[in-house]
Design an enzyme around this catalytic site. Structure first.
Site, PDB file in Angstrom:
ATOM      1  N   GLN A 186      68.091  12.031  81.037  1.00  0.00           N
ATOM      2  CA  GLN A 186      68.485  10.906  81.536  1.00  0.00           C
ATOM      3  C   GLN A 186      68.362  10.929  83.402  1.00  0.00           C
ATOM      4  O   GLN A 186      68.357   9.942  83.983  1.00  0.00           O
ATOM      5  CB  GLN A 186      70.047  10.575  81.364  1.00  0.00           C
ATOM      6  CG  GLN A 186      70.077  10.105  79.927  1.00  0.00           C
ATOM      7  CD  GLN A 186      69.655   8.513  79.646  1.00  0.00           C
ATOM      8  OE1 GLN A 186      69.441   7.825  80.576  1.00  0.00           O
ATOM      9  NE2 GLN A 186      69.546   8.165  78.523  1.00  0.00           N
ATOM     10  N   HIS A 208      59.864   8.186  77.825  1.00  0.00           N
ATOM     11  CA  HIS A 208      60.456   6.599  78.072  1.00  0.00           C
ATOM     12  C   HIS A 208      61.447   6.426  78.471  1.00  0.00           C
ATOM     13  O   HIS A 208      61.785   5.292  78.584  1.00  0.00           O
ATOM     14  CB  HIS A 208      60.325   5.964  76.523  1.00  0.00           C
ATOM     15  CG  HIS A 208      61.491   6.673  75.597  1.00  0.00           C
ATOM     16  ND1 HIS A 208      62.762   5.785  75.499  1.00  0.00           N
ATOM     17  CD2 HIS A 208      61.950   7.689  74.962  1.00  0.00           C
ATOM     18  CE1 HIS A 208      63.632   6.368  74.828  1.00  0.00           C
ATOM     19  NE2 HIS A 208      63.105   7.436  74.197  1.00  0.00           N
ATOM     20  N   THR A 245      48.005  18.284  66.911  1.00  0.00           N
ATOM     21  CA  THR A 245      47.127  17.600  67.919  1.00  0.00           C
ATOM     22  C   THR A 245      47.933  16.998  69.099  1.00  0.00           C
ATOM     23  O   THR A 245      48.775  16.019  68.885  1.00  0.00           O
ATOM     24  CB  THR A 245      46.155  16.463  67.391  1.00  0.00           C
ATOM     25  OG1 THR A 245      45.375  17.488  66.172  1.00  0.00           O
ATOM     26  CG2 THR A 245      44.941  16.061  68.298  1.00  0.00           C
ATOM     27  N   CYS A 331      71.593   5.122  71.179  1.00  0.00           N
ATOM     28  CA  CYS A 331      71.028   5.886  70.182  1.00  0.00           C
ATOM     29  C   CYS A 331      71.879   5.844  68.977  1.00  0.00           C
ATOM     30  O   CYS A 331      71.691   6.157  67.844  1.00  0.00           O
ATOM     31  CB  CYS A 331      70.863   7.195  70.563  1.00  0.00           C
ATOM     32  SG  CYS A 331      69.905   7.078  71.964  1.00  0.00           S
TER      33      CYS A 331
HETATM   34  C1  PLP Z   1      70.185  12.425  76.955  1.00  0.00           C
HETATM   35  C2  PLP Z   1      69.336  12.306  76.075  1.00  0.00           C
HETATM   36  N1  PLP Z   1      68.752  13.166  75.215  1.00  0.00           N
HETATM   37  C3  PLP Z   1      67.913  12.834  74.437  1.00  0.00           C
HETATM   38  C4  PLP Z   1      67.509  11.675  74.067  1.00  0.00           C
HETATM   39  C5  PLP Z   1      66.208  11.471  73.161  1.00  0.00           C
HETATM   40  O1  PLP Z   1      65.375  11.182  73.597  1.00  0.00           O
HETATM   41  P1  PLP Z   1      63.650  10.793  72.764  1.00  0.00           P
HETATM   42  O2  PLP Z   1      64.071   9.373  72.505  1.00  0.00           O
HETATM   43  O3  PLP Z   1      62.794  11.160  73.713  1.00  0.00           O
HETATM   44  O4  PLP Z   1      63.944  11.606  71.580  1.00  0.00           O
HETATM   45  C6  PLP Z   1      68.086  10.665  74.788  1.00  0.00           C
HETATM   46  C7  PLP Z   1      67.653   9.269  74.380  1.00  0.00           C
HETATM   47  O5  PLP Z   1      68.411   8.330  74.487  1.00  0.00           O
HETATM   48  C8  PLP Z   1      69.155  10.710  75.574  1.00  0.00           C
HETATM   49  O6  PLP Z   1      69.328   9.845  76.642  1.00  0.00           O
END
Ligand code: PLP
Length: 386
Positions: A186, A208, A245, A331
């Site tokens: 973040q 992303h 890969t 998430c």
């Molecule tokens: C602090 C943190 N760690 C890990 C992730 C997961 O990242 P990724 O989507 O690249 O697996 C996120 C995604 O929201 C995140 O905010």
């Protein structure tokens, strides 16, 4: 293809994901078409891809102040990087007593991995945070025992945006001869990150979240430090740390996104902070009972996490089809329990459910902020009957 949604919906959920910068897309395109080689191949197509990956790796390395190309391990994202760091280091110490220290507000990619390791005999300590969402470095120092192998503390939180005193924690882990991992998914997009200044041995990043494509990330692994044991087996890519890969277009995109950050991050962060503060002022004036979660000083410039007592966040969002904002962390969508981050701050369930996360990014404009503030205030007043 233009996205018709952009005309109708103001996007204020940049902590969930960022749009891929058009300059990143342009840099990726040749690697999705003509330059399709496998970088492991010895022929001209392979070398073309390998050269491009090398440049991307250097760009990323420069952004985080890493010294060697081999310290940058490409993965599928921060989730995999977290897994490789934590499980890989726990496996590197197999056969000995192992203790890992982490915090109560980590992303689930860290917390769930730690809890899984606990099922396999690793001792895990979760350090609480204060009301401001900050970890006290002294609590980390006090939790270190002779069998501690790793401390994992996120740089910035994905829900409340608080930035931890990582350099101070890094000094403690160095003094104790313990490894330090950070999830910096973040922070990288808006805060300077230097592996030596912060004293980290391992760090997870995600493309992303920095205007790069989805499905690619990095684990930084300090040269000369304990190496995690690979969790994916097969080819010898990434110095044997991650078989498979390489995602060449994704890696080129990530490298390009890193190059743009090196040039533009400070300027963008400054602008975004001013917009965020403007939004906060507007919301405070319109909704005086609103409370901000987490420290306002040690915080990502683009993050606002606000609780509006009595106003259910889900209901607010339903009333706002023209705004893309989040309840807690995207998430965790679909999870009925209130956010573990908000409850770790001391919020009760009702307040946690009345919490919104609004996050601003590179494309955010003043006009969008004005409209969003107005719409939010109207929705809240409609729900509260004010
Ligand atoms: C602090 C943190 N760690 C890990 C992730 C997961 O990242 P990724 O989507 O690249 O697996 C996120 C995604 O929201 C995140 O905010």
């Amino acid at each position: 293809m233009t996205n018709a949604l952009a005309e109708q919906v103001i996007y204020l959920d940049y902590q969930s994901t960022t749009p891929t910068d058009p300059r990143v897309v342009e840099a990726m395109l040749p690697y999705l078409t003509d330059a399709f080689g496998n970088p492991s191949s010895r022929h001209a197509y392979g070398r073309q891809a390998a050269d491009a990956v090398r440049i991307a790796r250097r760009r990323f390395r420069a952004l985080i102040g890493a010294r060697f190309d081999s310290e940058v391990v490409f993965t599928s994202g921060a989730t995999e990087s977290d897994h490789l760091a934590l499980t890989g280091i726990a496996h590197a110490f197999t056969g000995r007593r192992r203790h890992i220290i982490t915090t109560a507000i980590e992303h689930k990619a860290v917390l769930t991995t730690c809890r899984r390791l606990a099922h396999h005999g690793v001792e895990v300590t979760e350090i609480p945070v204060d009301r401001d969402g900050l970890v006290n470095p002294a609590d980390i120092a006090a939790a270190i025992t002779p069998v501690t192998i790793l401390v994992s503390v996120m740089h910035a939180n994905n829900e409340i945006g608080t930035i931890q005193a990582l350099a101070e924690i890094g000094q403690i882990t160095r003094d104790h001869g313990v490894l330090l991992h950070t999830d910096a998914a973040q922070s990288l997009g808006s805060v300077r990150f230097d592996v030596d200044h912060l004293g980290v041995d391992l760090a997870s990043f995600s493309s992303h979240k920095i205007y790069g494509p989805k499905g690619v990330g990095v684990l930084y692994v300090r040269h000369g430090s304990v190496r995690p044991i690979a969790q994916l087996h097969g080819g010898s890519q990434e110095h044997g740390l991650r078989a498979g890969t390489l995602n060449v277009p994704g890696i080129i995109g990530l490298g390009t996104a890193a190059g743009i950050l090196a040039e533009e991050r400070d300027h963008d962060a400054h602008r975004i902070l001013a917009l965020r503060n403007h939004l906060l002022e507007r919301l405070r004036a319109a909704i005086p009972q609103m409370a901000v979660n987490g420290s306002l000083t040690r915080r990502l410039p683009g993050n606002l996490s606000v609780t509006i007592p009595g106003a259910d966040a889900g209901q607010i969002i339903e009333r706002l089809p023209g705004l893309a904002i989040s309840t807690g962390s995207a998430c965790d969508t679909g999870q009925p329990d209130p956010s573990h981050v908000l409850t770790a701050l001391g919020l009760d369930k009702a307040d946690a459910r009345s919490t919104l996360r609004i996050s601003l990014g590179r494309p955010t404009t003043t006009a969008e902020i004005e409209t969003a503030a107005r719409q939010l205030a109207l929705a809240v007043h409609a729900i509260l009957g004010g």
